[in-house]
Design a protein around this motif. Structure first.
Motif, mmCIF file in Angstrom:
data_model
loop_
_atom_site.group_PDB
_atom_site.id
_atom_site.type_symbol
_atom_site.label_atom_id
_atom_site.label_comp_id
_atom_site.label_asym_id
_atom_site.label_seq_id
_atom_site.Cartn_x
_atom_site.Cartn_y
_atom_site.Cartn_z
ATOM 1 N N LEU A 1 0.508 -1.000 -0.224
ATOM 2 C CA LEU A 1 0.015 -0.146 -0.207
ATOM 3 C C LEU A 1 1.205 1.274 -0.480
ATOM 4 C CD1 LEU A 1 -2.312 -0.862 2.700
ATOM 5 C CD2 LEU A 1 -2.977 -0.518 -0.058
ATOM 6 N N ARG A 2 1.917 1.423 0.904
ATOM 7 C CA ARG A 2 2.434 2.163 0.595
ATOM 8 C C ARG A 2 3.473 2.690 -0.563
ATOM 9 N NH1 ARG A 2 8.256 3.760 0.776
ATOM 10 N NH2 ARG A 2 8.883 1.891 0.266
ATOM 11 N N ARG A 3 3.693 1.422 -1.758
ATOM 12 C CA ARG A 3 4.297 1.705 -2.680
ATOM 13 C C ARG A 3 3.046 1.914 -3.497
ATOM 14 N NH1 ARG A 3 8.868 -2.878 -3.738
ATOM 15 N NH2 ARG A 3 10.129 -2.147 -1.599
ATOM 16 N N GLY A 4 1.847 2.724 -3.035
ATOM 17 C CA GLY A 4 0.783 2.863 -3.863
ATOM 18 C C GLY A 4 -0.200 2.076 -5.039
ATOM 19 N N TRP A 5 -0.127 0.952 -4.457
ATOM 20 C CA TRP A 5 -1.035 -0.796 -4.887
ATOM 21 C C TRP A 5 -2.205 -0.222 -4.404
ATOM 22 C CZ3 TRP A 5 0.221 -5.926 -5.883
ATOM 23 C CH2 TRP A 5 1.435 -5.770 -6.159
ATOM 24 N N THR A 6 -2.917 -0.353 -4.929
ATOM 25 C CA THR A 6 -4.565 -0.279 -5.042
ATOM 26 C C THR A 6 -5.190 -1.139 -3.790
ATOM 27 O OG1 THR A 6 -5.717 -0.737 -6.673
ATOM 28 C CG2 THR A 6 -4.978 1.023 -6.965
ATOM 29 N N ASP A 7 -6.356 -0.542 -3.185
ATOM 30 C CA ASP A 7 -6.953 -1.793 -3.047
ATOM 31 C C ASP A 7 -7.482 -2.437 -3.741
ATOM 32 O OD1 ASP A 7 -6.641 0.384 -1.150
ATOM 33 O OD2 ASP A 7 -9.031 0.390 -0.481
ATOM 34 N N THR A 8 -8.092 -2.757 -5.169
ATOM 35 C CA THR A 8 -8.404 -4.229 -5.823
ATOM 36 C C THR A 8 -6.656 -4.952 -6.373
ATOM 37 O OG1 THR A 8 -9.868 -2.256 -7.553
ATOM 38 C CG2 THR A 8 -8.542 -4.765 -8.286
#
Length: 417
Positions: free
Chosen positions: A330-337
């Motif tokens: 998440l910190r690296r920018g991964w989306t919830d999906t």
């Protein structure tokens, strides 16, 4: 000086707050989508530490392993493929018996801890366990040597709840080549897959058993991807371009897995994460990022290999640490999906498709032709079921390998059984 100290405190507080937000979000997402891990060797630890005498240990308090029930709960581990593994030394000897005993361990663990573990054999079972706040416990057999080149044994393993077979471990079988062939440490014996090995791929499709390509040679990867009607998995392998170990998956194979709509479940073993003795959580996240970049987030999963390896990354010391890795994504920018796909949606999709292929083949007859006897002849194997002549069982091997005595009397060969 005062303003510098104040600024540092503000920045420090921001970083801590940001980390807390990511971890809180990770826990929320893990509460909505089951985390499914592709490979854990706890059953082998039961063999090593307790000789499978489960009454000698308590999984609530066991501290010698990466895995126990409190760690499972803290790590939000919702579904686990437990490895029914036995060493390659058992090939041609007692591999089937030992594998059945490891399958039995998983069954007994689920009976001993019914409030925490639920035996599972289907995609629906995983979701049912998740709704009950239990860990769905599935079985994968790690190594084709465990079936002793027998389609009947493969089918019986399926009936016992086995839902994937890793085609090889770190040894060739009489029908498939292992990953060490690509390192030069082993010699190819099957040009990837023999004719019998190719038939086993089709039989696994018919059964609804996931085909696991962790530990196989690159030739086997390509052949299995070409032959299988259903998607395939890598239950515990990482990205080759990040760590150039032949246990990992090259970019061209990653793309083929994506075309096949399969899954690569990232391994946490330091030697396959950094190709060194040391690694950290961020290094593992690099594999997730690379696979996503090359082949898309739809083929990524978790395959920690806990309790099967001697070295794990700093920050991923045991199964309780999964939320920290999710927070890093998440910190690296991964989306919830994207995160939910990696957690469990991808594996559930693959599993459902394998089940769909199984159902579409319900009128297909089982594969019954035994492997050619010449391919498996050894001192521990009899030839019951094979004809006394022909390519299945050559007479020239009988005197060496079977309890048969030949006597030459007046030019006549007498066979005494």
């Amino acid at each position: 000086m005062y303003w510098c100290v104040t600024l540092l405190n503000v920045l420090s507080g921001f970083i801590i707050c940001s980390a807390d937000i990511n971890r809180e979000k990770a826990l929320r997402l893990m509460g909505e989508t089951p985390l499914i891990d592709g490979h854990n060797d706890l059953p082998w630890q039961m063999r090593q530490l307790f000789n499978n005498e489960l009454e000698k240990m308590d999984l609530n308090t066991l501290e010698k392993t990466h895995t126990n029930i409190p760690k499972i709960k803290t790590g939000r581990l919702s579904a686990q493929f437990w490895a029914a593994y036995v060493p390659c030394e058992s090939q041609y000897k007692d591999a089937v018996r030992q594998t059945v005993e490891q399958i039995d361990v998983v069954h007994r663990l689920c009976r001993l801890y019914p409030n925490d573990l639920m035996f599972a054999t289907s995609s629906d079972d995983i979701l049912s366990a998740f709704q009950q706040n239990k860990t769905a416990s599935l079985i994968g057999v790690e190594g084709g040597h465990s079936i002793d080149s027998s389609p009947g044994t493969l089918r019986m393993f399926y009936n016992l709840g086995v839902r994937y077979l890793t085609l090889t471990h770190s040894c060739n079988t009489p029908w498939a080549d292992n990953w060490l062939v690509d390192t030069g440490k082993d010699t190819s014996e099957n040009n990837g897959l023999s004719g019998f090995g190719k038939e086993l791929i089709r039989e696994m499709n018919r059964l609804g058993m996931l085909i696991d390509l962790a530990h196989v040679s690159e030739k086997v990867m390509n052949l299995a991807l070409e032959l299988s009607i259903a998607p395939v998995i890598f239950s515990h392998s990482s990205a080759y371009e990040v760590c150039k170990s032949k246990r990992n998956v090259p970019d061209d194979i990653l793309r083929k897995v994506a075309e096949k709509k399969g899954i690569v479940m990232v391994n946490f073993y330091n030697d396959y994460v950094t190709c060194q003795k040391t690694a950290n959580l961020s290094n593992v996240a690099d594999h997730f990022d690379h696979i996503k970049k090359v082949a898309g987030h739809e083929i990524i999963g978790f395959g920690g290999d806990y309790d099967g390896v001697s070295r794990v990354p700093e920050g991923l010391e045991d199964v309780s640490k999964y939320p920290d890795l999710v927070a890093e994504l998440l910190r690296r920018g991964w989306t919830d999906t994207e995160v939910k796909a990696a957690l469990g949606d991808n594996l559930l999709r693959v599993f459902r498709e394998v089940e769909k292929v199984r159902d579409s083949m319900n009128t297909t007859k089982p594969y019954e032709v035994p492997i050619p006897y010449a391919d498996v002849v050894n001192p521990c194997r009899t030839m019951y079921g094979y004809p006394p002549q022909g390519n299945a069982g050559s007479m020239i091997n009988l005197g060496l390998h079977l309890p048969v005595v030949t006597l030459l009397l007046h030019g006549t060969i007498l066979w005494l059984f």
